[in-house]
Design a protein around this motif. Structure first.
Motif, mmCIF file in Angstrom:
data_model
loop_
_atom_site.group_PDB
_atom_site.id
_atom_site.type_symbol
_atom_site.label_atom_id
_atom_site.label_comp_id
_atom_site.label_asym_id
_atom_site.label_seq_id
_atom_site.Cartn_x
_atom_site.Cartn_y
_atom_site.Cartn_z
ATOM 1 N N THR A 99 25.507 -14.187 11.166
ATOM 2 C CA THR A 99 25.421 -15.126 12.282
ATOM 3 C C THR A 99 26.777 -15.406 12.895
ATOM 4 O OG1 THR A 99 23.664 -16.240 11.052
ATOM 5 C CG2 THR A 99 24.543 -17.401 12.949
ATOM 6 N N ILE A 100 26.766 -15.545 14.211
ATOM 7 C CA ILE A 100 27.940 -16.025 14.946
ATOM 8 C C ILE A 100 27.512 -17.333 15.597
ATOM 9 C CG2 ILE A 100 29.569 -15.571 16.816
ATOM 10 C CD1 ILE A 100 28.852 -12.525 16.348
ATOM 11 N N ARG A 101 28.215 -18.431 15.259
ATOM 12 C CA ARG A 101 27.863 -19.745 15.789
ATOM 13 C C ARG A 101 28.840 -20.129 16.895
ATOM 14 N NH1 ARG A 101 27.937 -19.692 10.564
ATOM 15 N NH2 ARG A 101 25.981 -19.728 9.433
ATOM 16 N N PHE A 102 28.294 -20.738 17.947
ATOM 17 C CA PHE A 102 29.107 -21.097 19.110
ATOM 18 C C PHE A 102 28.431 -22.258 19.820
ATOM 19 C CE2 PHE A 102 26.051 -17.866 20.051
ATOM 20 C CZ PHE A 102 25.497 -18.225 21.267
ATOM 21 N N SER A 103 28.969 -22.661 20.951
ATOM 22 C CA SER A 103 28.351 -23.723 21.746
ATOM 23 C C SER A 103 28.588 -23.421 23.220
ATOM 24 C CB SER A 103 28.954 -25.079 21.394
ATOM 25 O OG SER A 103 30.308 -25.139 21.811
ATOM 26 N N ALA A 104 27.893 -24.138 24.073
ATOM 27 C CA ALA A 104 28.113 -23.974 25.511
ATOM 28 C C ALA A 104 29.536 -24.409 25.870
ATOM 29 C CB ALA A 104 27.079 -24.768 26.300
ATOM 30 N N ALA A 105 30.078 -25.371 25.129
ATOM 31 C CA ALA A 105 31.456 -25.825 25.370
ATOM 32 C C ALA A 105 32.479 -24.805 24.871
ATOM 33 C CB ALA A 105 31.680 -27.172 24.700
ATOM 34 N N ASN A 106 32.101 -24.005 23.899
ATOM 35 C CA ASN A 106 32.960 -22.957 23.336
ATOM 36 C C ASN A 106 32.148 -21.662 23.304
ATOM 37 O OD1 ASN A 106 35.142 -21.694 22.097
ATOM 38 N ND2 ASN A 106 34.504 -22.295 20.056
ATOM 39 N N PRO A 107 31.924 -21.065 24.488
ATOM 40 C CA PRO A 107 31.008 -19.917 24.586
ATOM 41 C C PRO A 107 31.621 -18.616 24.067
ATOM 42 C CG PRO A 107 31.952 -20.390 26.727
ATOM 43 C CD PRO A 107 32.448 -21.466 25.796
ATOM 44 N N LEU A 108 30.743 -17.717 23.712
ATOM 45 C CA LEU A 108 31.178 -16.373 23.329
ATOM 46 C C LEU A 108 31.676 -15.634 24.567
ATOM 47 C CD1 LEU A 108 28.226 -15.225 21.051
ATOM 48 C CD2 LEU A 108 30.516 -15.901 20.329
ATOM 49 N N PRO A 109 32.773 -14.921 24.447
ATOM 50 C CA PRO A 109 33.221 -14.108 25.580
ATOM 51 C C PRO A 109 32.214 -12.988 25.874
ATOM 52 C CG PRO A 109 34.983 -14.401 23.961
ATOM 53 C CD PRO A 109 33.715 -14.893 23.336
ATOM 54 N N ASP A 110 31.929 -12.775 27.146
ATOM 55 C CA ASP A 110 30.985 -11.725 27.530
ATOM 56 C C ASP A 110 31.393 -10.368 26.990
ATOM 57 O OD1 ASP A 110 29.646 -13.717 28.908
ATOM 58 O OD2 ASP A 110 30.057 -12.893 30.899
ATOM 59 N N ALA A 111 32.694 -10.082 26.986
ATOM 60 C CA ALA A 111 33.170 -8.785 26.489
ATOM 61 C C ALA A 111 32.824 -8.602 25.018
ATOM 62 C CB ALA A 111 34.666 -8.652 26.709
ATOM 63 N N VAL A 112 32.870 -9.665 24.241
ATOM 64 C CA VAL A 112 32.518 -9.574 22.820
ATOM 65 C C VAL A 112 31.017 -9.363 22.667
ATOM 66 C CG1 VAL A 112 32.515 -10.786 20.604
ATOM 67 C CG2 VAL A 112 34.517 -10.932 22.091
ATOM 68 N N VAL A 113 30.224 -10.037 23.478
ATOM 69 C CA VAL A 113 28.774 -9.832 23.425
ATOM 70 C C VAL A 113 28.446 -8.370 23.752
ATOM 71 C CG1 VAL A 113 26.540 -10.471 24.428
ATOM 72 C CG2 VAL A 113 28.267 -12.246 23.979
ATOM 73 N N ARG A 114 29.100 -7.829 24.783
ATOM 74 C CA ARG A 114 28.869 -6.411 25.128
ATOM 75 C C ARG A 114 29.296 -5.485 23.989
ATOM 76 N NH1 ARG A 114 30.303 -8.464 30.277
ATOM 77 N NH2 ARG A 114 32.492 -7.961 29.947
ATOM 78 N N GLU A 115 30.395 -5.810 23.311
ATOM 79 C CA GLU A 115 30.845 -4.984 22.186
ATOM 80 C C GLU A 115 29.855 -5.068 21.023
ATOM 81 O OE1 GLU A 115 33.510 -2.399 20.001
ATOM 82 O OE2 GLU A 115 32.805 -2.638 22.047
ATOM 83 N N ILE A 116 29.320 -6.237 20.770
ATOM 84 C CA ILE A 116 28.291 -6.389 19.738
ATOM 85 C C ILE A 116 27.092 -5.509 20.068
ATOM 86 C CG2 ILE A 116 26.586 -8.018 18.813
ATOM 87 C CD1 ILE A 116 28.886 -10.163 19.049
ATOM 88 N N VAL A 117 26.674 -5.525 21.321
ATOM 89 C CA VAL A 117 25.539 -4.690 21.744
ATOM 90 C C VAL A 117 25.877 -3.215 21.562
ATOM 91 C CG1 VAL A 117 24.139 -3.994 23.732
ATOM 92 C CG2 VAL A 117 24.627 -6.418 23.324
ATOM 93 N N ARG A 118 27.068 -2.807 21.944
ATOM 94 C CA ARG A 118 27.462 -1.400 21.809
ATOM 95 C C ARG A 118 27.450 -0.969 20.342
ATOM 96 N NH1 ARG A 118 31.442 1.944 20.587
ATOM 97 N NH2 ARG A 118 32.879 0.330 19.889
ATOM 98 N N LEU A 119 28.051 -1.776 19.485
ATOM 99 C CA LEU A 119 28.130 -1.426 18.065
ATOM 100 C C LEU A 119 26.763 -1.433 17.393
ATOM 101 C CD1 LEU A 119 31.334 -3.455 17.162
ATOM 102 C CD2 LEU A 119 31.136 -0.954 17.323
ATOM 103 N N ARG A 120 25.965 -2.448 17.702
ATOM 104 C CA ARG A 120 24.625 -2.506 17.098
ATOM 105 C C ARG A 120 23.751 -1.363 17.619
ATOM 106 N NH1 ARG A 120 21.513 -2.622 13.205
ATOM 107 N NH2 ARG A 120 19.566 -3.773 13.424
ATOM 108 N N SER A 121 23.896 -1.015 18.887
ATOM 109 C CA SER A 121 23.161 0.115 19.439
ATOM 110 C C SER A 121 23.507 1.403 18.701
ATOM 111 C CB SER A 121 23.467 0.285 20.926
ATOM 112 O OG SER A 121 22.996 -0.806 21.667
#
Length: 115
Positions: free
Chosen positions: A87-109
């Motif tokens: 799990t990666i925990r975050f909040s709307a006040a401290n959001p995940l960077p979009d680039a990291v989300v895309r990297e997670i998708v790339r790696l999991r894919s």
């Protein structure tokens, strides 16, 4: 709408808007996902396997990439975030960077499809 959008739609506005953004980033990065469920969570599936899931808890939002190896691979980019094996925990006040989300998708894919 599918299970992911339906579930997000039931959340309070502050959580809903940001989780929807995360899901939109995932869907833009991988347009061939479909909605489903995995481990009781609304998930985006790739080739029938869970790519990522999102959820809201009382004090945080979560992204589940279903892979500790993926979390380990992006951990250095996630200083200041609460991480566990799944799990990666975050909040709307401290959001995940979009680039990291895309990297997670790339790696999991890569784990799912090998490509």
């Amino acid at each position: 709408m599918g299970s992911v959008d339906d579930t997000i739609g039931e959340l309070r506005e502050s959580d809903r808007a940001y989780l929807q953004h995360v899901v939109d980033v995932v869907r833009a990065a991988r347009t061939d996902t479909e909605d489903g469920w995995s481990y009781g969570l609304p998930a985006l599936l790739l080739e029938g396997k869970p790519l990522v899931a999102v959820a809201a808890a009382a004090k945080h939002l979560s992204l589940y990439p279903f892979s500790s190896a993926v979390i380990d691979a992006v951990a250095l980019s996630l200083g200041g975030f609460s991480l566990s094996r799944g799990t990666i925990r975050f909040s709307a006040a401290n959001p995940l960077p979009d680039a990291v989300v895309r990297e997670i998708v790339r790696l999991r894919s890569l784990e799912i499809t090998g490509e």
